[in-house]
Design a protein around this motif. Structure first.
Motif, PDB file in Angstrom:
ATOM      1  N   LEU A 166      41.613  45.765  45.960  1.00 23.52           N
ATOM      2  CA  LEU A 166      41.156  44.680  45.092  1.00 23.52           C
ATOM      3  C   LEU A 166      40.444  43.618  45.919  1.00 23.52           C
ATOM      4  CD1 LEU A 166      41.200  43.292  42.260  1.00 23.52           C
ATOM      5  CD2 LEU A 166      43.371  42.259  42.942  1.00 23.52           C
ATOM      6  N   TYR A 167      41.037  43.270  47.035  1.00 24.92           N
ATOM      7  CA  TYR A 167      40.450  42.247  47.898  1.00 24.92           C
ATOM      8  C   TYR A 167      39.111  42.703  48.460  1.00 24.92           C
ATOM      9  CZ  TYR A 167      40.025  38.939  51.784  1.00 24.92           C
ATOM     10  OH  TYR A 167      39.556  37.986  52.664  1.00 24.92           O
ATOM     11  N   LEU A 168      39.044  43.966  48.872  1.00 27.51           N
ATOM     12  CA  LEU A 168      37.826  44.480  49.496  1.00 27.51           C
ATOM     13  C   LEU A 168      36.690  44.667  48.497  1.00 27.51           C
ATOM     14  CD1 LEU A 168      39.367  47.115  51.939  1.00 27.51           C
ATOM     15  CD2 LEU A 168      38.331  44.933  52.550  1.00 27.51           C
ATOM     16  N   THR A 169      37.021  45.003  47.256  1.00 28.69           N
ATOM     17  CA  THR A 169      35.977  45.362  46.289  1.00 28.69           C
ATOM     18  C   THR A 169      35.665  44.279  45.266  1.00 28.69           C
ATOM     19  OG1 THR A 169      37.602  46.415  44.803  1.00 28.69           O
ATOM     20  CG2 THR A 169      36.581  47.805  46.502  1.00 28.69           C
ATOM     21  N   LYS A 170      36.605  43.379  45.013  1.00 24.72           N
ATOM     22  CA  LYS A 170      36.414  42.420  43.920  1.00 24.72           C
ATOM     23  C   LYS A 170      36.353  40.964  44.355  1.00 24.72           C
ATOM     24  CE  LYS A 170      36.858  45.612  40.628  1.00 24.72           C
ATOM     25  NZ  LYS A 170      35.754  45.985  39.727  1.00 24.72           N
ATOM     26  N   ALA A 171      36.871  40.655  45.530  1.00 21.86           N
ATOM     27  CA  ALA A 171      36.917  39.255  45.952  1.00 21.86           C
ATOM     28  C   ALA A 171      35.508  38.694  46.123  1.00 21.86           C
ATOM     29  CB  ALA A 171      37.696  39.113  47.257  1.00 21.86           C
ATOM     30  N   PRO A 172      35.290  37.444  45.721  1.00 20.53           N
ATOM     31  CA  PRO A 172      33.973  36.825  45.928  1.00 20.53           C
ATOM     32  C   PRO A 172      33.598  36.833  47.408  1.00 20.53           C
ATOM     33  CG  PRO A 172      35.351  35.468  44.501  1.00 20.53           C
ATOM     34  CD  PRO A 172      36.235  36.537  45.053  1.00 20.53           C
ATOM     35  N   LYS A 173      32.311  36.986  47.682  1.00 22.98           N
ATOM     36  CA  LYS A 173      31.857  37.017  49.076  1.00 22.98           C
ATOM     37  C   LYS A 173      32.137  35.693  49.774  1.00 22.98           C
ATOM     38  CE  LYS A 173      28.349  40.589  48.442  1.00 22.98           C
ATOM     39  NZ  LYS A 173      26.906  40.945  48.546  1.00 22.98           N
ATOM     40  N   VAL A 174      31.999  34.596  49.026  1.00 24.12           N
ATOM     41  CA  VAL A 174      32.391  33.289  49.557  1.00 24.12           C
ATOM     42  C   VAL A 174      33.862  33.080  49.208  1.00 24.12           C
ATOM     43  CG1 VAL A 174      32.013  30.807  49.456  1.00 24.12           C
ATOM     44  CG2 VAL A 174      30.062  32.377  49.291  1.00 24.12           C
ATOM     45  N   HIS A 175      34.681  32.807  50.220  1.00 21.31           N
ATOM     46  CA  HIS A 175      36.131  32.704  50.004  1.00 21.31           C
ATOM     47  C   HIS A 175      36.440  31.715  48.884  1.00 21.31           C
ATOM     48  CE1 HIS A 175      40.357  33.064  51.180  1.00 21.31           C
ATOM     49  NE2 HIS A 175      40.443  31.770  50.941  1.00 21.31           N
ATOM     50  N   ASP A 176      37.222  32.164  47.923  1.00 18.72           N
ATOM     51  CA  ASP A 176      37.568  31.362  46.754  1.00 18.72           C
ATOM     52  C   ASP A 176      39.093  31.396  46.601  1.00 18.72           C
ATOM     53  OD1 ASP A 176      38.089  30.309  44.251  1.00 18.72           O
ATOM     54  OD2 ASP A 176      36.475  31.373  43.238  1.00 18.72           O
ATOM     55  N   GLU A 177      39.739  30.291  46.993  1.00 19.63           N
ATOM     56  CA  GLU A 177      41.200  30.267  46.986  1.00 19.63           C
ATOM     57  C   GLU A 177      41.777  30.436  45.590  1.00 19.63           C
ATOM     58  OE1 GLU A 177      44.619  30.586  48.966  1.00 19.63           O
ATOM     59  OE2 GLU A 177      42.683  30.259  49.929  1.00 19.63           O
ATOM     60  N   THR A 178      41.101  29.885  44.571  1.00 18.78           N
ATOM     61  CA  THR A 178      41.630  30.029  43.208  1.00 18.78           C
ATOM     62  C   THR A 178      41.567  31.488  42.769  1.00 18.78           C
ATOM     63  OG1 THR A 178      39.481  29.448  42.226  1.00 18.78           O
ATOM     64  CG2 THR A 178      41.045  27.663  42.585  1.00 18.78           C
ATOM     65  N   TRP A 179      40.514  32.214  43.162  1.00 14.09           N
ATOM     66  CA  TRP A 179      40.449  33.647  42.826  1.00 14.09           C
ATOM     67  C   TRP A 179      41.593  34.395  43.502  1.00 14.09           C
ATOM     68  CZ3 TRP A 179      40.334  38.455  44.853  1.00 14.09           C
ATOM     69  CH2 TRP A 179      39.894  39.499  44.031  1.00 14.09           C
ATOM     70  N   ILE A 180      41.846  34.074  44.751  1.00 13.01           N
ATOM     71  CA  ILE A 180      42.941  34.721  45.487  1.00 13.01           C
ATOM     72  C   ILE A 180      44.265  34.475  44.783  1.00 13.01           C
ATOM     73  CG2 ILE A 180      44.249  34.724  47.648  1.00 13.01           C
ATOM     74  CD1 ILE A 180      41.532  35.952  48.031  1.00 13.01           C
ATOM     75  N   LEU A 181      44.536  33.222  44.419  1.00 12.41           N
ATOM     76  CA  LEU A 181      45.809  32.883  43.777  1.00 12.41           C
ATOM     77  C   LEU A 181      45.944  33.566  42.420  1.00 12.41           C
ATOM     78  CD1 LEU A 181      46.034  29.084  44.682  1.00 12.41           C
ATOM     79  CD2 LEU A 181      47.454  30.933  45.595  1.00 12.41           C
ATOM     80  N   LYS A 182      44.854  33.643  41.682  1.00  4.05           N
ATOM     81  CA  LYS A 182      44.921  34.274  40.361  1.00  4.05           C
ATOM     82  C   LYS A 182      45.089  35.791  40.456  1.00  4.05           C
ATOM     83  CE  LYS A 182      41.882  31.009  37.890  1.00  4.05           C
ATOM     84  NZ  LYS A 182      40.553  30.865  37.252  1.00  4.05           N
ATOM     85  N   HIS A 183      44.268  36.415  41.281  1.00  2.00           N
ATOM     86  CA  HIS A 183      44.133  37.862  41.169  1.00  2.00           C
ATOM     87  C   HIS A 183      44.876  38.657  42.243  1.00  2.00           C
ATOM     88  CE1 HIS A 183      41.496  37.159  37.851  1.00  2.00           C
ATOM     89  NE2 HIS A 183      40.696  36.414  38.592  1.00  2.00           N
ATOM     90  N   LEU A 184      44.956  38.175  43.475  1.00  3.31           N
ATOM     91  CA  LEU A 184      45.765  38.888  44.453  1.00  3.31           C
ATOM     92  C   LEU A 184      47.246  38.639  44.212  1.00  3.31           C
ATOM     93  CD1 LEU A 184      43.185  39.646  45.970  1.00  3.31           C
ATOM     94  CD2 LEU A 184      44.348  39.022  48.088  1.00  3.31           C
ATOM     95  N   PHE A 185      47.587  37.358  43.984  1.00  8.04           N
ATOM     96  CA  PHE A 185      48.982  36.990  43.805  1.00  8.04           C
ATOM     97  C   PHE A 185      49.390  36.968  42.329  1.00  8.04           C
ATOM     98  CE2 PHE A 185      47.894  34.959  47.936  1.00  8.04           C
ATOM     99  CZ  PHE A 185      48.761  35.692  48.723  1.00  8.04           C
ATOM    100  N   GLY A 186      48.649  36.249  41.514  1.00  2.89           N
ATOM    101  CA  GLY A 186      49.032  36.137  40.103  1.00  2.89           C
ATOM    102  C   GLY A 186      49.106  37.480  39.403  1.00  2.89           C
ATOM    103  N   ASP A 187      48.083  38.296  39.565  1.00  3.12           N
ATOM    104  CA  ASP A 187      48.052  39.573  38.861  1.00  3.12           C
ATOM    105  C   ASP A 187      49.073  40.578  39.378  1.00  3.12           C
ATOM    106  OD1 ASP A 187      46.057  38.510  37.330  1.00  3.12           O
ATOM    107  OD2 ASP A 187      44.431  39.700  38.199  1.00  3.12           O
TER     108      ASP A 187
END
Length: 451
Positions: A67-88
């Motif tokens: 998920l991190y390698l294929t979906k994470a925004p190219k520019v580091h986005d902490e809110t995306w990380i919290l929602k989708h790596l951890f939240g999901d």
């Protein structure tokens, strides 16, 4: 009375990443040796590590790497990380915790149960907000939340999380911190909304109303941080649930570890008497285990120190099988590079630890009494850098890519000023004297009402 049966059963859970599992696994190993029975929930990649300490492994199937390698925004986005790596990860983590608690009740119907929950493990949150209890329970077991990073709070007397502001509570900075917190709040409200939707889908009956960071630090009956007061900014109105227990003690290197062929270079150098002109300083550099872009820190460190005959540079690449595969990279004569090396193997020999400020690596430096050069801006790394500088144990390079000149100057500064080593040893003693493992066990007995 059987001493083992007098102890509560412990259900531990940690997010499936090295920086999140290592601390709680260390604690669990101690508790198993003390006679506690531990069920440990985490990803399949850590099954062997869990079983090695004598705990019962329980699989959480959540996998974040792809998920991190294929979906994470190219520019580091902490809110995306919290929602989708951890939240999901919450549905899988919650299901695993619920099923494990039910299993423990079936297997040990008369025993007390206590939860050890790494802050971002994901499983505990829905229960805390009203999701149905596991079968066999009339109330949720007490829980210790173990936080594997810096203390985070929406308290405007502290710098906001992320930018790595230096701690200097002047009226002007307090105003800046407040305005920055306010500017960040809408983004973190969206994180809270994401968690609320997940929790509701799992049966939660109450919404999260705290700011995200305060919510995360309140999940357990006690929130434990493996650090000391000298490594955290002053906390006004310290929550009663918050405990700083001290850094986890240095673990001996596994007897199964195969040292590299060049290891005698390190030990022979260490055996030379102080003042011997042939004795070299040892600079240990790592890029960590997740953000392994070697061009950020390892390669410039090797390059800037390449012509120094008074140092040995040791670089670890952070993963077994990793390599510096850039064709143009030529390993300098004074450098030793290895794919994987336990920090506690080399840090006792190191004079400087150059790191990308992962919290686990930082605390390894503290517990080995090694002054540091830190560079990092992603995730919590800017905050680790700022605290280390404030504590007087490190030079903070204040960048994700600090460059050769900045690294070279910082290494020279550490090697040329003994105050850094002296402070590192002070902090080592402070943390050792707090007895983190004993303190954690004491919290267990406190929560079950037997202290």
């Amino acid at each position: 009375m059987d001493a083992a049966k007098d102890k509560p059963i412990l259900v531990a859970a940690a997010f499936n990443a090295p920086g999140h599992i290592t601390g709680l696994l260390h604690i669990s190993e101690h508790l198993v040796k003390r006679g506690f029975q531990v069920y440990f929930i985490t990803g399949p990649g850590f099954k062997a590590s869990v079983e090695k300490i004598g705990a019962t492994f329980v699989e959480n199937p959540w996998q974040w790497e792809d998920l991190y390698l294929t979906k994470a925004p190219k520019v580091h986005d902490e809110t995306w990380i919290l929602k989708h790596l951890f939240g999901d990860s919450t549905p899988d983590a919650h299901r695993a915790l619920k099923e494990t608690l039910e299993r423990v009740r079936r297997e040990h119907p008369d025993r007390e149960v206590l939860i050890l929950h790494e802050t971002l493990a994901g499983g505990l949150g829905p229960f805390a907000y009203g999701a149905p209890l596991p079968a066999g329970y009339t109330s949720l077991p007490k829980a210790i939340s173990f936080h594997s990073s810096v203390y985070i709070s929406n308290d405007h007397n502290l710098p906001p999380f992320g930018p790595g502001f230096r701690y200097d509570p002047t009226p002007e900075n307090l105003a800046l911190w407040r305005s920055t917190w306010d500017a960040m709040e809408p983004a973190f409200q969206s994180v809270t909304a994401h968690y609320n939707a997940l929790y509701q889908s799992l049966g939660a009956t109450r919404p999260i109303t705290d700011s995200f960071f305060d919510f995360a630090m309140k999940l357990g009956d006690v929130t434990a941080l493996a650090t000391s007061p000298s490594l955290e900014y002053p906390i006004r109105n310290k929550p009663s649930r918050l405990r700083l227990i001290g850094g986890l003690p240095v673990k001996p290197v596994s007897p199964d570890f195969a040292y590299p062929a060049w290891w005698p270079t390190i030990t022979t150098n260490a055996a030379l008497p102080s003042g011997d002109p042939n004795k070299k300083k040892v600079v240990f550099v790592t890029q960590g285990t997740v953000h392994r872009d070697y061009s950020e820190l390892i390669l410039p460190t090797l390059e800037v120190l390449a012509n120094r005959t008074d140092v040995i540079v040791v670089a670890t690449l952070g993963a077994r099988g990793a390599a510096l595969d850039t064709p143009s990279v030529e390993i300098p004569a004074n450098a030793l590079v290895i794919d994987y090396l336990p920090y506690n193997a080399l840090l006792p020999y190191a004079d400087v630890f150059v790191s990308n400020a992962g919290y686990g690596g930082f605390m390894h430096g503290i517990m080995n009494g090694v002054p540091m050069v830190l560079a990092g801006a992603l995730a919590d790394k800017g905050e680790v850098c700022a605290r280390a500088e404030w504590a007087g144990v490190a030079v903070n390079l204040g960048a994700q890519r600090p460059g050769e000149e900045a690294i070279g100057q910082a290494v020279n500064r550490i090697l040329g000023d003994q105050k850094y080593k002296a402070r590192a040893m002070e902090l080592k003693r402070e943390n050792e004297e707090m007895d983190a493992l004993g303190a954690f066990e004491g919290i267990i007995w406190e929560l079950v009402g037997r202290k």
